[in-house]
Design a protein around this motif. Structure first.
Motif, short mmCIF file in Angstrom:
data_model
loop_
_atom_site.label_atom_id
_atom_site.label_comp_id
_atom_site.label_asym_id
_atom_site.label_seq_id
_atom_site.Cartn_x
_atom_site.Cartn_y
_atom_site.Cartn_z
N VAL A 1 -7.62 4.88 1.31
CA VAL A 1 -7.91 3.49 0.98
C VAL A 1 -9.06 3.42 -0.02
O VAL A 1 -10.00 4.23 0.05
CB VAL A 1 -8.30 2.70 2.26
N ALA A 2 -9.00 2.45 -0.93
CA ALA A 2 -10.11 2.16 -1.84
C ALA A 2 -10.61 0.75 -1.52
O ALA A 2 -9.81 -0.18 -1.39
CB ALA A 2 -9.65 2.23 -3.30
N LEU A 3 -11.92 0.63 -1.38
CA LEU A 3 -12.56 -0.67 -1.10
C LEU A 3 -13.33 -1.12 -2.34
O LEU A 3 -14.25 -0.42 -2.78
CB LEU A 3 -13.51 -0.55 0.10
N VAL A 4 -12.93 -2.24 -2.92
CA VAL A 4 -13.51 -2.66 -4.20
C VAL A 4 -13.92 -4.13 -4.13
O VAL A 4 -13.21 -4.96 -3.55
CB VAL A 4 -12.51 -2.48 -5.37
N ALA B 1 -2.05 5.26 -2.30
CA ALA B 1 -3.08 4.74 -1.39
C ALA B 1 -2.99 3.21 -1.32
O ALA B 1 -2.19 2.58 -2.00
CB ALA B 1 -4.46 5.17 -1.87
N LEU B 2 -3.84 2.65 -0.46
CA LEU B 2 -3.92 1.19 -0.32
C LEU B 2 -5.28 0.72 -0.84
O LEU B 2 -6.24 1.49 -0.88
CB LEU B 2 -3.78 0.76 1.14
N VAL B 3 -5.33 -0.58 -1.19
CA VAL B 3 -6.59 -1.12 -1.68
C VAL B 3 -7.01 -2.32 -0.84
O VAL B 3 -6.18 -3.12 -0.41
CB VAL B 3 -6.48 -1.49 -3.19
N VAL B 4 -8.31 -2.38 -0.57
CA VAL B 4 -8.92 -3.53 0.09
C VAL B 4 -9.84 -4.20 -0.93
O VAL B 4 -10.76 -3.56 -1.45
CB VAL B 4 -9.77 -3.12 1.32
N TRP B 5 -9.58 -5.47 -1.23
CA TRP B 5 -10.45 -6.20 -2.16
C TRP B 5 -11.39 -7.11 -1.40
O TRP B 5 -10.97 -7.81 -0.47
CB TRP B 5 -9.61 -7.04 -3.14
N ASP B 6 -12.66 -7.10 -1.79
CA ASP B 6 -13.64 -8.03 -1.26
C ASP B 6 -13.77 -9.18 -2.27
O ASP B 6 -14.21 -8.96 -3.41
CB ASP B 6 -14.98 -7.33 -1.02
N LEU B 7 -13.39 -10.37 -1.84
CA LEU B 7 -13.30 -11.53 -2.73
C LEU B 7 -14.48 -12.49 -2.61
O LEU B 7 -14.42 -13.62 -3.09
CB LEU B 7 -12.01 -12.31 -2.43
N ASP C 1 -2.91 -5.18 -1.02
CA ASP C 1 -2.56 -4.80 0.35
C ASP C 1 -3.37 -5.59 1.37
O ASP C 1 -2.83 -6.20 2.29
CB ASP C 1 -2.82 -3.30 0.54
N LEU C 2 -4.69 -5.52 1.23
CA LEU C 2 -5.60 -6.15 2.18
C LEU C 2 -6.76 -6.76 1.41
O LEU C 2 -7.15 -6.25 0.36
CB LEU C 2 -6.14 -5.10 3.17
N TYR D 1 -6.93 -11.03 4.79
CA TYR D 1 -5.56 -11.10 4.27
C TYR D 1 -4.89 -9.76 4.54
O TYR D 1 -5.42 -8.71 4.18
CB TYR D 1 -5.62 -11.36 2.76
N VAL D 2 -3.76 -9.81 5.19
CA VAL D 2 -2.93 -8.61 5.36
C VAL D 2 -1.57 -8.97 4.76
O VAL D 2 -0.90 -9.88 5.25
CB VAL D 2 -2.77 -8.21 6.84
N ALA D 3 -1.20 -8.28 3.68
CA ALA D 3 0.07 -8.60 3.01
C ALA D 3 1.22 -8.47 4.00
O ALA D 3 1.23 -7.58 4.85
CB ALA D 3 0.28 -7.66 1.82
N ARG D 4 2.16 -9.39 3.86
CA ARG D 4 3.24 -9.45 4.84
C ARG D 4 3.91 -8.09 5.08
O ARG D 4 4.19 -7.73 6.21
CB ARG D 4 4.29 -10.48 4.39
N GLU D 5 4.11 -7.33 4.01
CA GLU D 5 4.82 -6.04 4.17
C GLU D 5 4.05 -5.07 5.07
O GLU D 5 4.64 -4.18 5.67
CB GLU D 5 5.09 -5.40 2.81
N HIS D 6 2.74 -5.24 5.18
CA HIS D 6 1.94 -4.32 6.00
C HIS D 6 1.73 -4.82 7.42
O HIS D 6 1.26 -4.06 8.28
CB HIS D 6 0.57 -4.09 5.36
#
Ligand SMILES: *Cc1c(COP(=O)(O)O)cnc(C)c1O
Length: 414
Positions: A169-172, A197-203, A220-221, A241-246
């Motif tokens: 996972v990458a957290l950005v 990999a998956l990505v987590v965005w901090d908005l 993704d998240l 937010y958790v994308a529906r597919e996940h």
């Protein structure tokens, strides 16, 4: 204080007159302070006090326990989540309002690593934005230890190149909280996916300030707070937010009874609910939650594209005013000049930033100071105007030139 530059002051008046979001100011409680700290705590939307008084006196005071059902308290996290979703480009059913950003970073990171490791156990690395807001870094370090991952700090602009076959996972951060730099969400997301990999965005510093497009870019998240550009109030609950597919594979590290498929079954064994509800933990903070819901009414009929256009016009104008008014060499912008790299704040490096900001606040211009040497000015397009912007730069110039201020300036903060 120096006389206003007629050209810029006149231009500000024209820009305010042509501003299609100008009427939104009436939806907020404002005074004659120039408030440029909405990127830390948004101003109070005018509808909130009466709504909150009703929640307390009627929903709590009279209906009491019945309100969980009759006043819609129980489903508020998903209902309000969908409203936040509209602002960040998420279709209904993927955002839940809950807990703090810090807690949601933990859920998103551990949940994200579990999704990846379920298909590839050899992925044992978490990448984190090197200049992240500290809480994200602390939580990422703990999440890495708990999941047996190593944590690798990487500058956000290099994330796309750094992601590799071991990355889970990458957290950005979408916008850097200090510099106001906007990172490439679509490009980074695509690169992270290409590496498996998956990505987590901090908005936190982008939601409510610019279009995010979570669904459109296949994020993704994501997590974010609601008390900055969304004006939810001090400590208002954050969102996940958790994308529906996940969602079917999202295995929360904090499975509370609120995310159980049958919370009132009171079963000893945990069975996760479907959908966004899976991100909940315990009993929501209803007073803050419903203050946020009322605060979100100001977004009715507002497009994030219009907000973005005004945000860029405000920050462009502020930079021009600073350039014109402030003695050369006293400040240096650390916010990128390019629009595609700029969030909704201007950060100015200034040797005596701490004292300068204290004096600015005394003279009715409220931004904030980030150690060691940064003056931060946040521009909230729903209530910040161009005349405010011109005045902020003019007062800044006077402060930095050592000109005396008027005693008891408007909006003086004790
Ligand atoms: C404001 C902010 C937070 C705040 O987290 P809390 O849990 O609400 O204290 C986290 N991350 C970023 C990037 C922020 O800007």
């Amino acid at each position: 204080m120096s006389e206003p530059n007629v050209t810029l002051a006149e231009e500000a008046a024209k820009l305010d007159a042509a501003d299609e979001l100008r009427a939104k100011r009436a939806d907020f409680v404002l005074d004659d302070t120039v408030y440029l700290d909405g990127n830390s705590l948004g101003a109070l939307p005018a509808a909130v006090p009466a709504r909150l008084a009703d929640v307390v006196a009627r929903e709590w005071g009279q209906l009491r326990i019945r309100s969980w059902e009759e006043s819609g308290w129980w489903t508020a996290p998903e209902r309000i989540g969908d409203r936040v979703g509209r602002i960040v480009g998420a279709a209904p059913g993927q955002v839940v309002v809950t807990d703090s950003t810090s807690v949601n970073v933990f859920k998103a990171l551990v949940g994200g690593v579990r999704i990846v490791q379920a298909r590839d156990v050899s992925r044992d690395e978490i990448l984190v934005d090197e200049s992240t807001f500290p809480t994200d870094g602390y939580i990422a370090e703990s999440a890495a230890r708990l999941t047996g991952c190593t944590l690798r700090p990487v500058p956000a602009p290099e994330m796309a190149a750094a992601v590799g076959p071991r990355t889970a996972v990458a957290l950005v951060n979408h916008v850097d909280y200090r510099t106001g730099r906007l990172h490439d969400l679509p490009g980074t997301t695509t690169a992270v996916h290409a590496a498996g990999a998956l990505v987590v965005w901090d908005l936190c510093h982008s939601a409510g300030a610019l279009p995010v497009g979570l669904d459109a870019h296949g994020v993704d998240l994501a997590v974010g707070c609601t008390y900055k550009y969304l004006n939810g109030g001090p400590g208002s609950p954050a969102y996940l937010y958790v994308a529906r597919e996940h969602q079917p594979r999202f295995d929360s590290p904090l499975p509370g009874w609120n995310s159980h498929a049958d919370p009132f079954g009171m079963a000893p064994a945990y069975t996760p609910a479907d959908g966004a509800v899976r991100g909940r933990v315990g009993t929501p903070d209803i007073l803050s939650m419903l203050a946020l819901e009322a605060a979100l009414d100001v977004w009715d009929g507002v497009s994030t594209a219009a907000v973005r256009a005004k945000s860029l016009a405000l920050t462009d104008f502020f930079l021009r005013c600073v350039d014109t008014y402030v003695p050369a060499g006293r400040v240096e912008s650390v916010t990128p000049a390019a629009h595609e790299r700029r969030g909704s704040q201007i950060a100015l490096r200034c040797a005596d930033a701490g004292e300068a900001m204290a004096e600015l606040i005394r003279r009715g211009v409220v931004g904030d100071f980030r150690r060691p040497d940064v003056l931060r000015f946040g521009f909230t397009p729903l209530y910040t105007g161009f005349a405010d912007t011109e005045r902020a730069a003019r007062v800044l110039a006077a402060v930095l030139a050592g000109e005396p201020g008027e005693a008891g300036a408007p909006g003086e903060v004790a």
